[in-house]
Enzyme design. Structure first.
Site, short mmCIF file in Angstrom:
data_model
loop_
_atom_site.label_atom_id
_atom_site.label_comp_id
_atom_site.label_asym_id
_atom_site.label_seq_id
_atom_site.Cartn_x
_atom_site.Cartn_y
_atom_site.Cartn_z
CG ASP A 200 17.45 -30.57 3.94
OD1 ASP A 200 16.77 -30.13 2.98
OD2 ASP A 200 17.96 -31.70 3.92
CG ASP A 203 13.96 -31.63 4.89
OD1 ASP A 203 13.28 -32.20 4.01
OD2 ASP A 203 14.80 -32.23 5.58
#
Ligand code: PRP
Ligand code: URA
Length: 209
Positions: A200, A203
């Protein structure tokens, strides 16, 4: 049909390896994304027009070249696209920056818009939409549609990693938008993640999860 440029420059590929590595921490990940974005911007701006000028060097008068005054804009797709902006601005400090806030609904994988602020003279600018990941292609295709609805005419899309599916979606919905990437990976997994990808991007950039 738009073109897809995959940058195979050794520095880009080397740095992308460390970006992908799950052992790379937030600080280094952020620095590498910025560096790769700068290198990609260098490659993606090869077609900028030049004009002749005359200057005096300490030795003589010289006819040389400068950029022909094209107005540029960078449009990060929030959040993860923010990680690419400073690298591009290192090379093109006069570019204006617009922002499009989108997140991908984890259930439906459909993009949801929550913010949009673009330069007022967007129709006059050559624009680079940036997002590290082109997965299903939904977010990038929607962002480009928003930009066009607000007058954008000349758009490039720059991503670190794309899936074949995402490339196909953007090419189908926006055949006028060329795509610049450092890699096209194998496929999407069942959760819409690019495989092998980098995980991700938002993130990893911002240390969330
Ligand atoms: C990620 C990524 C892209 C999108 C790609 O953002 O940065 O914007 O997913 O997926 P898609 O091609 O399937 O639409 P995310 O929705 O996780 O939001 P974030 O940037 O705020 O983390
Ligand atoms: N968004 C990401 O950050 N990574 C993926 O692999 C897919 C979507």
């Amino acid at each position: 049909m738009s073109k897809v440029y995959v940058f195979d420059h050794p520095l880009i590929q080397h740095k992308l390896t460390y970006i992908r590595d799950k052992h790379t921490g937030t600080k280094q990940f952020r620095e590498l994304v910025e560096e790769v974005a700068m290198l990609m911007a260098y490659e993606a701006t090869r077609d900028l027009p030049l004009e002749e000028t005359t200057i005096d060097t300490p030795v003589a008068t010289a006819k040389t070249k400068i950029l022909a005054g094209k107005k540029l804009g960078v449009v990060p797709i929030l959040r993860a696209g923010l990680g690419m902006v400073d690298g591009i601005l290192n090379l093109i400090p006069s570019a204006k920056v617009g922002h499009i806030g989108l997140y991908r609904d984890p259930e439906t994988l459909q993009p949801v818009e929550y913010y949009c602020k673009l330069p007022s003279d967007i129709e006059e600018r050559d624009l680079i939409a940036v997002d590290p990941m082109l997965a299903t292609g939904g977010s990038a295709a929607a962002a480009i549609t928003f930009m066009k609805q607000r007058g954008a005419k000349n758009i490039k899309l720059m991503c670190l990693i794309a899936s074949p599916e995402g490339v196909a979606v953007v090419q189908r919905e926006h055949p006028d938008v060329d795509i610049y990437v450092a890699a096209v990976d194998e496929r999407l997994d069942d959760h819409g993640y690019i495989t092998p990808g980098l995980g991700d991007a938002g993130d990893r950039l911002f240390g969330t999860k």
